[in-house]
Design an enzyme around this catalytic site. Structure first.
Site, PDB file in Angstrom:
ATOM      1  CD  GLU A  86      -3.099  -0.796  -0.144  1.00  0.00           C
ATOM      2  OE1 GLU A  86      -3.205   0.507  -0.349  1.00  0.00           O
ATOM      3  OE2 GLU A  86      -3.911  -1.510  -0.485  1.00  0.00           O
ATOM      4  CD  GLU A 117       3.936 -21.548  11.488  1.00  0.00           C
ATOM      5  OE1 GLU A 117       3.936 -21.738  12.700  1.00  0.00           O
ATOM      6  OE2 GLU A 117       3.016 -20.955  10.775  1.00  0.00           O
TER       7      GLU A 117
END
Length: 303
Positions: A86, A117
């Site tokens: 953004e 992960e």
């Protein structure tokens, strides 16, 4: 970590306020969730001094040619990527300045790759791949505070001298021990036990917003409370840019539009042109001398 240790984490604890949520009617379900969500902003408020430290790290990095880099797995990774992507349209910053890295790569954003992960090496290699340097600031995001992917990334970042920030939702977390700055935002047990995409993710989203926004403000990409470095890439944003110019300069719509187009759709340049009654080149030179700060650019001209 042993199962008993995992269960001892605040983020894995059962919430006594929502024990009856499965038997509640739809409105009661929403009320229970909303009551828990209202605790998030209070928890974030308590860690603002630590967020300020992280902001200082990131500002120093970007001001000296480095980057702000977010890493996370699952929801944590998505939050970092969302904040990073953004920034270019909002502040006209290069996509290389604020970077979001998600365990498992881009495809993991829409298709869960939860097993990645568990690899410390994967965290390290993702930083190696982007050529991490000592100028960068690395923010490792993990609600649990003990994700191996983040541990590996933070260890590598520290080994080459990059600044490190650990963002978690548990006290005395493993990643906090590894980082130069630890942000442990304690939101309490989730409405749905262990579902850290809820309160934990909301808290982390707020903090990441604060982190990137505060850095962009300090970089001169906000004037008053206006996004004067917005990238004008469609009709809506062009109209927003014109409105911003009018707010600052009191120009007419037609004058603001004409100046914006003369400024190559750069809002800051258009504002300085109008406020100093100069051409595009002079306005750009003033902004360059002022490191992009409108108020300083105008002051330079007046002096």
């Amino acid at each position: 970590m042993q199962p008993s240790q995992l269960r001892s984490l605040t983020t894995e604890s059962r919430n006594p306020n929502t024990m009856g949520i499965s038997q509640a009617d739809p409105l009661e379900i929403l009320q229970m969730i909303n009551e828990e969500d209202m605790k998030v902003a209070q928890a974030v408020n308590l860690v603002l001094p630590h967020v300020k430290t992280a902001s200082d790290f990131a500002y120093d990095s970007i001001s000296n040619g480095g980057r702000l880099i977010y890493l996370g797995a699952g929801t944590s990774g998505r939050l970092g990527v969302m904040d990073a992507v953004e920034c270019p349209p909002t502040y006209s910053v290069s996509p290389d300045v604020i970077v979001g890295i998600m365990a498992g790569g881009d495809s993991a954003f829409s298709h869960a790759a939860e097993d990645v992960e568990d690899s410390e090496e994967a965290g390290k290699q993702d930083l190696v791949h982007i050529h991490l340097t000592s100028k960068d600031t690395v923010v490792g995001i993990a609600a649990s505070g003990r994700t191996p992917y983040i541990i590996g990334a933070l260890n590598y970042a520290k080994s080459i001298g990059a600044k490190t920030v650990a963002l978690s939702c548990n006290e005395q977390s493993k990643i906090s021990e590894l980082a130069d700055c630890a942000i442990e935002v304690i939101v309490g047990p989730e409405a749905i036990t262990g579902s850290t995409r809820m309160k934990a993710a909301s808290a982390h989203k707020m903090i990441l917003n604060m982190l990137s926004t505060s850095v962009m403000i300090r970089q001169g990409k906000v004037y008053e409370n206006l996004m004067v470095d917005v990238k004008v890439s469609n009709h809506k944003l062009k109209e927003r840019a014109i409105t911003i110019i009018q707010h600052v300069t009191n120009a007419s719509y037609e004058q603001a539009l004409k100046t914006l187009e003369a400024a190559d759709l750069e809002v800051k340049t258009a504002i300085v042109m109008l406020q100093t009654n100069t051409d595009k080149k002079t306005a750009k030179d003033l902004l360059n001398k002022a490191n992009g700060h409108i108020d300083k650019a105008i002051s330079h001209h007046q002096s």
